[in-house]
Design a protein around this motif. Sequence first.
Motif, PDB file in Angstrom:
ATOM      1  N   SER A   1     -44.442 -24.408 -36.490  1.00 57.95           N
ATOM      2  CA  SER A   1     -43.946 -24.106 -35.149  1.00 57.95           C
ATOM      3  C   SER A   1     -44.652 -22.850 -34.667  1.00 57.95           C
ATOM      4  O   SER A   1     -45.215 -22.108 -35.450  1.00 57.95           O
ATOM      5  CB  SER A   1     -42.446 -23.866 -35.181  1.00 57.95           C
ATOM      6  OG  SER A   1     -41.776 -25.007 -35.634  1.00 57.95           O
TER       7      SER A   1
ATOM      8  N   THR B   1     -36.241 -12.359 -33.573  1.00 54.13           N
ATOM      9  CA  THR B   1     -36.766 -13.318 -34.536  1.00 54.13           C
ATOM     10  C   THR B   1     -37.632 -12.584 -35.553  1.00 54.13           C
ATOM     11  O   THR B   1     -38.574 -11.887 -35.188  1.00 54.13           O
ATOM     12  CB  THR B   1     -37.596 -14.406 -33.836  1.00 54.13           C
ATOM     13  OG1 THR B   1     -36.812 -14.995 -32.799  1.00 54.13           O
ATOM     14  CG2 THR B   1     -38.028 -15.482 -34.809  1.00 54.13           C
TER      15      THR B   1
ATOM     16  N   PHE C   1     -40.063 -12.591 -39.060  1.00 53.59           N
ATOM     17  CA  PHE C   1     -41.000 -13.410 -39.814  1.00 53.59           C
ATOM     18  C   PHE C   1     -41.428 -12.678 -41.073  1.00 53.59           C
ATOM     19  O   PHE C   1     -41.636 -11.457 -41.048  1.00 53.59           O
ATOM     20  CB  PHE C   1     -42.253 -13.714 -38.981  1.00 53.59           C
ATOM     21  CG  PHE C   1     -41.957 -14.436 -37.702  1.00 53.59           C
ATOM     22  CD1 PHE C   1     -41.843 -15.812 -37.682  1.00 53.59           C
ATOM     23  CD2 PHE C   1     -41.772 -13.732 -36.527  1.00 53.59           C
ATOM     24  CE1 PHE C   1     -41.555 -16.476 -36.488  1.00 53.59           C
ATOM     25  CE2 PHE C   1     -41.484 -14.387 -35.341  1.00 53.59           C
ATOM     26  CZ  PHE C   1     -41.378 -15.763 -35.326  1.00 53.59           C
TER      27      PHE C   1
ATOM     28  N   TYR D   1     -45.643 -20.434 -37.676  1.00 53.50           N
ATOM     29  CA  TYR D   1     -44.808 -20.250 -38.860  1.00 53.50           C
ATOM     30  C   TYR D   1     -44.216 -21.570 -39.337  1.00 53.50           C
ATOM     31  O   TYR D   1     -44.232 -22.571 -38.621  1.00 53.50           O
ATOM     32  CB  TYR D   1     -43.678 -19.263 -38.562  1.00 53.50           C
ATOM     33  CG  TYR D   1     -42.675 -19.766 -37.552  1.00 53.50           C
ATOM     34  CD1 TYR D   1     -41.501 -20.393 -37.951  1.00 53.50           C
ATOM     35  CD2 TYR D   1     -42.904 -19.643 -36.178  1.00 53.50           C
ATOM     36  CE1 TYR D   1     -40.584 -20.875 -37.019  1.00 53.50           C
ATOM     37  CE2 TYR D   1     -41.996 -20.110 -35.253  1.00 53.50           C
ATOM     38  CZ  TYR D   1     -40.834 -20.726 -35.681  1.00 53.50           C
ATOM     39  OH  TYR D   1     -39.936 -21.212 -34.758  1.00 53.50           O
ATOM     40  N   GLN D   2     -43.690 -21.524 -40.549  1.00 48.33           N
ATOM     41  CA  GLN D   2     -42.947 -22.637 -41.119  1.00 48.33           C
ATOM     42  C   GLN D   2     -41.565 -22.127 -41.475  1.00 48.33           C
ATOM     43  O   GLN D   2     -41.420 -21.012 -41.974  1.00 48.33           O
ATOM     44  CB  GLN D   2     -43.628 -23.185 -42.364  1.00 48.33           C
ATOM     45  CG  GLN D   2     -44.961 -23.848 -42.079  1.00 48.33           C
ATOM     46  CD  GLN D   2     -45.608 -24.397 -43.319  1.00 48.33           C
ATOM     47  OE1 GLN D   2     -45.363 -23.939 -44.417  1.00 48.33           O
ATOM     48  NE2 GLN D   2     -46.458 -25.389 -43.140  1.00 48.33           N
ATOM     49  N   THR D   3     -40.569 -22.937 -41.235  1.00 48.62           N
ATOM     50  CA  THR D   3     -39.206 -22.582 -41.596  1.00 48.62           C
ATOM     51  C   THR D   3     -38.917 -23.148 -42.973  1.00 48.62           C
ATOM     52  O   THR D   3     -39.101 -24.339 -43.208  1.00 48.62           O
ATOM     53  CB  THR D   3     -38.199 -23.142 -40.582  1.00 48.62           C
ATOM     54  OG1 THR D   3     -38.547 -22.648 -39.285  1.00 48.62           O
ATOM     55  CG2 THR D   3     -36.781 -22.717 -40.916  1.00 48.62           C
TER      56      THR D   3
ATOM     57  N   LYS E   1     -35.426 -18.819 -43.654  1.00 51.01           N
ATOM     58  CA  LYS E   1     -36.509 -17.858 -43.456  1.00 51.01           C
ATOM     59  C   LYS E   1     -37.646 -18.482 -42.659  1.00 51.01           C
ATOM     60  O   LYS E   1     -37.912 -19.671 -42.742  1.00 51.01           O
ATOM     61  CB  LYS E   1     -37.041 -17.393 -44.808  1.00 51.01           C
ATOM     62  CG  LYS E   1     -35.985 -16.862 -45.742  1.00 51.01           C
ATOM     63  CD  LYS E   1     -36.299 -15.480 -46.160  1.00 51.01           C
ATOM     64  CE  LYS E   1     -35.341 -15.021 -47.217  1.00 51.01           C
ATOM     65  NZ  LYS E   1     -34.329 -14.164 -46.765  1.00 51.01           N
ATOM     66  N   ARG E   2     -38.306 -17.637 -41.879  1.00 56.83           N
ATOM     67  CA  ARG E   2     -39.499 -18.058 -41.138  1.00 56.83           C
ATOM     68  C   ARG E   2     -40.697 -17.380 -41.791  1.00 56.83           C
ATOM     69  O   ARG E   2     -40.793 -16.158 -41.787  1.00 56.83           O
ATOM     70  CB  ARG E   2     -39.392 -17.653 -39.674  1.00 56.83           C
ATOM     71  CG  ARG E   2     -38.344 -18.416 -38.916  1.00 56.83           C
ATOM     72  CD  ARG E   2     -38.246 -17.911 -37.482  1.00 56.83           C
ATOM     73  NE  ARG E   2     -37.178 -18.575 -36.780  1.00 56.83           N
ATOM     74  CZ  ARG E   2     -35.923 -18.129 -36.739  1.00 56.83           C
ATOM     75  NH1 ARG E   2     -35.602 -17.016 -37.342  1.00 56.83           N
ATOM     76  NH2 ARG E   2     -35.012 -18.803 -36.081  1.00 56.83           N
TER      77      ARG E   2
END
Length: 86
Positions: free
Chosen positions: A24, A46, A48, A69-71, A75-76
């Motif tokens: 995302s 937000t 990261f 990013y990936q969740t 956590k991001r």
Amino acid sequence: MRALLASLTILSAISLSSAAFAASTATGNIRDYNPQAMTLTLKNGTKFLLPGGFKDPGLKVGQRVAVTYQTMGDKRRATMVTPLVP
């Protein structure tokens, strides 16, 4: 029939697992950047986690960035941080 059902089950499992790791992108201004803790927080709150070996492209508080990013769980995990032109 069993072979078809097994194939469909495997295909759907692969589709769902790849969707879980889809990247995302978020954009915003930096509120906090902590290179020691490897974190970046945008003004909207937000947060990261930055990857090991992250190379700082000259990030500064207030700067507008795009974060890919990936969740994972709650956590991001950032995969890329790109400064944006104002």
